[in-house]
Motif scaffolding. Structure first.
Motif, mmCIF file in Angstrom:
data_model
loop_
_atom_site.group_PDB
_atom_site.id
_atom_site.type_symbol
_atom_site.label_atom_id
_atom_site.label_comp_id
_atom_site.label_asym_id
_atom_site.label_seq_id
_atom_site.Cartn_x
_atom_site.Cartn_y
_atom_site.Cartn_z
ATOM 1 N N ALA A 280 0.709 -1.350 0.065
ATOM 2 C CA ALA A 280 -0.057 0.001 0.237
ATOM 3 C C ALA A 280 0.744 1.238 -0.036
ATOM 4 C CB ALA A 280 -0.980 -0.058 1.072
ATOM 5 N N SER A 281 1.823 1.376 0.921
ATOM 6 C CA SER A 281 2.828 2.495 1.023
ATOM 7 C C SER A 281 3.714 2.621 -0.258
ATOM 8 C CB SER A 281 3.701 2.592 2.255
ATOM 9 O OG SER A 281 4.230 1.557 2.185
ATOM 10 N N PHE A 282 4.005 1.355 -0.943
ATOM 11 C CA PHE A 282 4.808 1.248 -2.205
ATOM 12 C C PHE A 282 4.106 2.005 -3.177
ATOM 13 C CE2 PHE A 282 6.455 -1.217 -5.704
ATOM 14 C CZ PHE A 282 7.345 -0.619 -5.923
ATOM 15 N N PHE A 283 3.023 2.168 -3.507
ATOM 16 C CA PHE A 283 2.275 2.783 -4.643
ATOM 17 C C PHE A 283 1.367 4.098 -4.376
ATOM 18 C CE2 PHE A 283 -1.479 -0.531 -3.758
ATOM 19 C CZ PHE A 283 -2.396 0.460 -3.287
ATOM 20 N N HIS A 284 1.260 4.336 -2.920
ATOM 21 C CA HIS A 284 0.249 5.186 -2.476
ATOM 22 C C HIS A 284 0.765 6.538 -3.077
ATOM 23 C CE1 HIS A 284 -2.069 7.893 0.142
ATOM 24 N NE2 HIS A 284 -3.183 6.766 -0.020
ATOM 25 N N GLY A 285 2.072 6.955 -2.774
ATOM 26 C CA GLY A 285 2.427 8.014 -3.191
ATOM 27 C C GLY A 285 2.432 8.465 -4.619
ATOM 28 N N SER A 286 2.727 7.587 -5.274
ATOM 29 C CA SER A 286 2.899 7.609 -7.007
ATOM 30 C C SER A 286 1.602 7.639 -7.335
ATOM 31 C CB SER A 286 3.533 6.416 -7.454
ATOM 32 O OG SER A 286 4.700 6.287 -7.238
ATOM 33 N N MET A 287 0.684 7.066 -7.058
ATOM 34 C CA MET A 287 -0.883 7.361 -7.296
ATOM 35 C C MET A 287 -1.585 8.837 -6.976
ATOM 36 S SD MET A 287 -2.996 3.903 -6.566
ATOM 37 C CE MET A 287 -4.449 4.640 -7.529
ATOM 38 N N VAL A 288 -1.124 9.344 -5.763
ATOM 39 C CA VAL A 288 -1.533 10.512 -5.533
ATOM 40 C C VAL A 288 -0.876 11.703 -6.208
ATOM 41 C CG1 VAL A 288 -1.471 12.097 -3.720
ATOM 42 C CG2 VAL A 288 -2.072 9.896 -2.923
ATOM 43 N N ALA A 289 0.418 11.528 -6.478
ATOM 44 C CA ALA A 289 1.264 12.520 -7.141
ATOM 45 C C ALA A 289 0.689 12.756 -8.668
ATOM 46 C CB ALA A 289 2.756 12.113 -7.264
ATOM 47 N N SER A 290 0.275 11.362 -9.149
ATOM 48 C CA SER A 290 -0.083 11.507 -10.775
ATOM 49 C C SER A 290 -1.293 12.086 -10.637
ATOM 50 C CB SER A 290 0.046 10.060 -11.299
ATOM 51 O OG SER A 290 -1.066 9.092 -10.631
ATOM 52 N N GLN A 291 -2.405 11.857 -9.812
ATOM 53 C CA GLN A 291 -3.522 12.488 -9.809
ATOM 54 C C GLN A 291 -3.626 13.967 -9.706
ATOM 55 O OE1 GLN A 291 -5.029 10.163 -6.569
ATOM 56 N NE2 GLN A 291 -5.051 8.228 -8.018
ATOM 57 N N ALA A 292 -2.841 14.326 -8.885
ATOM 58 C CA ALA A 292 -2.472 16.054 -8.834
ATOM 59 C C ALA A 292 -1.776 16.551 -10.151
ATOM 60 C CB ALA A 292 -1.911 16.434 -7.559
ATOM 61 N N LEU A 293 -0.491 15.913 -10.548
ATOM 62 C CA LEU A 293 0.311 16.480 -11.399
ATOM 63 C C LEU A 293 0.785 15.677 -12.711
ATOM 64 C CD1 LEU A 293 2.537 17.697 -8.220
ATOM 65 C CD2 LEU A 293 1.447 19.128 -9.885
ATOM 66 N N GLY A 294 0.128 14.659 -12.791
ATOM 67 C CA GLY A 294 0.845 13.565 -13.738
ATOM 68 C C GLY A 294 0.919 14.161 -15.065
ATOM 69 N N ASN A 295 1.630 13.779 -16.068
ATOM 70 C CA ASN A 295 1.848 14.268 -17.191
ATOM 71 C C ASN A 295 1.162 14.079 -18.182
ATOM 72 O OD1 ASN A 295 4.773 14.779 -16.473
ATOM 73 N ND2 ASN A 295 5.501 12.737 -17.169
ATOM 74 N N MET A 296 0.617 15.197 -18.999
ATOM 75 C CA MET A 296 -0.523 15.285 -19.878
ATOM 76 C C MET A 296 0.195 15.048 -21.526
ATOM 77 S SD MET A 296 -3.334 18.212 -20.484
ATOM 78 C CE MET A 296 -4.183 17.674 -19.140
ATOM 79 N N ASP A 297 -0.515 14.541 -22.284
ATOM 80 C CA ASP A 297 -0.482 14.298 -23.941
ATOM 81 C C ASP A 297 1.013 13.483 -23.932
ATOM 82 O OD1 ASP A 297 -2.561 16.016 -24.434
ATOM 83 O OD2 ASP A 297 -1.366 17.672 -24.079
ATOM 84 N N ASN A 298 1.120 12.542 -23.211
ATOM 85 C CA ASN A 298 2.239 11.596 -23.553
ATOM 86 C C ASN A 298 1.790 10.218 -23.938
ATOM 87 O OD1 ASN A 298 1.158 10.624 -21.145
ATOM 88 N ND2 ASN A 298 3.217 10.593 -19.977
ATOM 89 N N GLY A 299 0.386 10.181 -24.031
ATOM 90 C CA GLY A 299 0.086 8.695 -24.717
ATOM 91 C C GLY A 299 -0.107 7.672 -23.598
ATOM 92 N N ARG A 300 0.247 8.103 -22.467
ATOM 93 C CA ARG A 300 0.166 6.876 -21.331
ATOM 94 C C ARG A 300 -0.701 7.170 -20.192
ATOM 95 N NH1 ARG A 300 1.715 2.603 -21.322
ATOM 96 N NH2 ARG A 300 2.820 2.520 -19.267
ATOM 97 N N GLY A 301 -1.212 6.351 -19.727
ATOM 98 C CA GLY A 301 -2.092 6.535 -18.430
ATOM 99 C C GLY A 301 -3.169 7.550 -18.394
ATOM 100 N N THR A 302 -3.120 8.286 -17.277
ATOM 101 C CA THR A 302 -3.885 9.399 -17.167
ATOM 102 C C THR A 302 -3.294 10.693 -17.235
ATOM 103 O OG1 THR A 302 -5.430 10.069 -15.489
ATOM 104 C CG2 THR A 302 -3.476 9.218 -14.519
ATOM 105 N N ALA A 303 -3.869 11.766 -16.592
ATOM 106 C CA ALA A 303 -3.161 13.142 -16.585
ATOM 107 C C ALA A 303 -3.683 13.621 -15.298
ATOM 108 C CB ALA A 303 -3.548 13.769 -17.822
#
Length: 659
Positions: A280-303
């Motif tokens: 849980a702690s392994f992925f939690h920070g990455s998930m939270v960060a991507s939801q606030a600041l994830g890269n856009m227009d890179n053809g991957r995942g979310t933004a």
């Protein structure tokens, strides 16, 4: 979670011959090609984040350790080797030596219940005044040991950078020592409080469910698409995510926007997970960060909601307590963050949820008072630096203000709504008009929220942990338009533009990001409008940029200055330099002259204060239209540097950092 299998169409059709035993060379070749095609399809599906078929199961995500030193072509290198000034080089005998000064772990046996709140029973935390130096630390340590000389009383850790100490005491004396210390050590400014667990990392997802229409459901109801037409964020705005760990090599996180990464536990810039960290702690920070600041227009995942703002990753590790959260938060405040996301919160006994709301409200007024005092103190530090703190309200379906860190209006507390845009059943709450209580600031979607998982994978999950970064991203967009917005002003705008949550009066309104951004722009001065009618310039205006004070030696300080123009008539007014840290105005008269293509304002005297000896030199200001037709101003500071690009906004009521 299980390994991915394709549907039965990919299995052999001959019930007598298994796939691995083909008929002759041709059959072998066909099966090899089929297998390669199948493998390619799987990789393509994962890379494009396509939806699995109904009878597909989802791949288990291992618990690997990310090595930030492993070369990865095409990635932006992130410096994780920075050292930080935590230790005193020559501490006294009552402070840990530099080699031994590490925040000690705790065992499950150390956890006790304190009025329903889980805390570390044999620890107390101390926060010193922000001006404390090495001598202050040593003096406090010496006085503490003079009062409590036994070996069972000791300072086990201190952090010079964030002015925090941790002491170990007998569990049965913890409460008494906490109350006695402020009356026993009176010549040093400090506060003492228990070390409460802050490890509420949200609901742990069980499966990876990549059903594309399901994972983008929440962007529409919060007006994200329309908001991005206005701004995707400014690189001048820094958003700190204080959370477990981060995979900075992930396609949705890796970028040149990463600044000042920091690990509280390692006291370095390495924010990758440690060996033995739970999943849980392994992925939690990455998930939270991507939801606030994830890269856009890179053809991957979310933004992320604010994909062009700077990202400050602050790792709290996997044993998250009050001390750890405070260190992360203070690091972010002291290192230039404008917005801080904290998707953590108090951990409670299950019986607390069974209490009536009246009993929960009463309990919130009785427990955690020492902690509340500390959080109020830290909120004041944030206020002085115009830092906005965003908290996840929590997932225990209890009154939010049971958690001492989430009381009052100095920060934003985010509750969660489900896909029906009603209160999520797990979400904490806090609004009771009948008792004049409003502890849930705003709401955001918190069910089936997609985010980055380690090793370029993705997941969806529920929890206010994932509602908070949506709001954090929105606040970053607001500050991208107007960096001077105070937390109080942001809350006012969010609540004014939010959409009521049907059937859920106990949580804040659903955030409407586009409407909030339009509200921010509403008070900006329009050049042509003012030029056509000069009297429209009469009134109080504030710069949309915070300035920095230059000292008598020509050095730029960390003091942030608010700049205001009080226009009394078409030709004259006054200028005010306001310093939030000392709550002081420095004022001087100005004259105004109107040119065909600009407005010139001249400060005619040195700006002075009746209560402070500091002064501000007289400088000229010029205002012209920007590309949007808004009034854009500039000036030359005392070092000869041109400061430009800030707009002016009409001030409805003077409200500087909550003043």
């Amino acid at each position: 979670m299980k390994k991915v299998y394709f549907d039965s169409a990919s299995a052999p059709t001959n019930g007598n011959e298994p796939f691995w035993k083909p008929w002759g060379a041709t059959g072998w070749l066909l099966r090899l090609l089929a297998f390669l095609g199948l493998l390619f399809a799987l990789l393509l599906l994962l890379s494009l984040l396509k939806s699995p078929k109904d009878n597909e199961e989802i791949a288990d995500v291992p618990n690997p350790i990310i090595n930030p030193d492993t070369p990865n072509p095409g990635r932006v290198p992130v410096d994780t080797t920075a050292n930080f000034p935590h230790d005193i080089q020559n501490p006294g005998e009552n402070l840990p030596s530099p080699g031994e000064n590490n925040l000690p772990p705790f065992d499950d046996d150390d956890i006790v219940s304190d009025n329903g709140r889980q805390i570390v029973g044999n620890r107390l935390n101390v926060i010193l005044n922000s001006n404390a130096d090495d001598d202050t630390f040593n003096k406090w340590a010496d006085e503490f040991k003079a009062l409590y000389p036994g070996g069972e009383y000791k300072i086990v850790y201190y952090d010079k950078m964030t002015q925090l100490l941790q002491i170990e005491v007998p569990e049965n004396e913890r409460e008494q020592i906490m109350h006695n210390l402020p009356t026993q050590i009176t010549d040093i400014s400090f506060k003492v409080f228990p070390d409460g667990l802050m490890g509420d990392l949200g609901y742990h997802p069980n499966d990876l469910v990549f059903n594309h229409p399901e994972t983008n459901w929440y962007f529409g109801p919060i007006q994200a698409y329309d908001a991005w037409e206005i701004t995707k964020g400014s690189p001048d705005v820094v958003v700190a995510i204080c959370d477990s760990y981060f995979d900075l090599d992930h396609d949705d996180l890796n970028s040149n926007r990463i600044v000042n990464p920091y690990s509280v536990m390692r006291r370095t810039g390495n924010v990758a997970p440690a060996a033995g960290a739970d999943e849980a702690s392994f992925f939690h920070g990455s998930m939270v960060a991507s939801q606030a600041l994830g890269n856009m227009d890179n053809g991957r995942g979310t933004a992320g909601i604010a994909p062009e703002c700077k990202f400050m990753p602050v790792s709290l590790g996997h044993q998250i307590t009050s001390m750890v959260v405070l260190q992360g938060l203070l690091y972010a405040i002291y290192h230039g963050a404008h917005v801080v996301n904290l998707s953590v919160g108090g951990v409670y006994d299950e019986a607390v949820a069974d209490l009536s709301i009246e009993d929960q409200i009463a309990l919130s007024k009785q427990i955690g008072l020492e902690e509340q005092d500390v959080w109020d103190w830290v909120a004041e530090l944030a206020r002085q630096r115009n830092v906005t703190i965003v908290w996840a309200a929590g997932n225990a379906n209890v009154f939010t203000a049971l958690d001492a860190s989430k009381r009052g209006n100095a920060s934003i507390k985010v509750s969660a709504v489900n896909k029906e845009l009603r209160k999520a059943d797990f979400s904490n709450y806090g609004n009771f008009p009948q008792y004049d209580i409003k502890e849930s600031t705003i709401s955001a979607p918190g069910v089936d929220i997609i985010g980055a998982m380690p090793y370029n994978t993705y997941n969806i999950g529920p929890g206010t942990s994932f509602s908070a970064p949506i709001v954090t991203g929105a606040v970053a967009l607001m500050k991208s338009l107007d960096p001077t917005l105070t937390t109080e002003e942001i809350i006012e705008i969010l609540q004014e533009t939010g959409r009521p949550v049907a059937g859920s009066p106990s949580i804040g309104k659903l955030i409407q990001i586009k409407d909030a951004l339009l509200k921010v722009k509403e008070n900006f001065a329009e050049f042509d409008d003012i030029m056509s009618k000069h009297n429209k310039f009469i009134g109080l205006w504030e710069s949309t940029s915070l300035l920095y004070r230059i000292d008598e030696n020509g050095n730029t300080t960390n003091d942030r200055i608010r700049l205001l123009f009080d226009i009394k008539s078409e030709n004259e007014g006054s200028i005010t330099y306001y310093e939030p840290a000392i709550h002081t105005d420095f004022t001087a008269p100005i004259t105004i002259s109107w040119q065909s293509d600009c407005i010139d304002m001249k400060q005619t005297e040195i700006a002075r204060s009746a209560s402070h000896e500091r002064t501000y030199s007289a400088v000229p200001y010029k205002c012209q239209p920007d590309e949007e037709g808004l009034l854009k101003c500039s000036h030359v500071n005392t070092n000869g540097d041109v400061i430009s690009g800030y707009k002016l906004k009409k001030v409805r009521h003077r409200n500087l950092n909550g003043e």
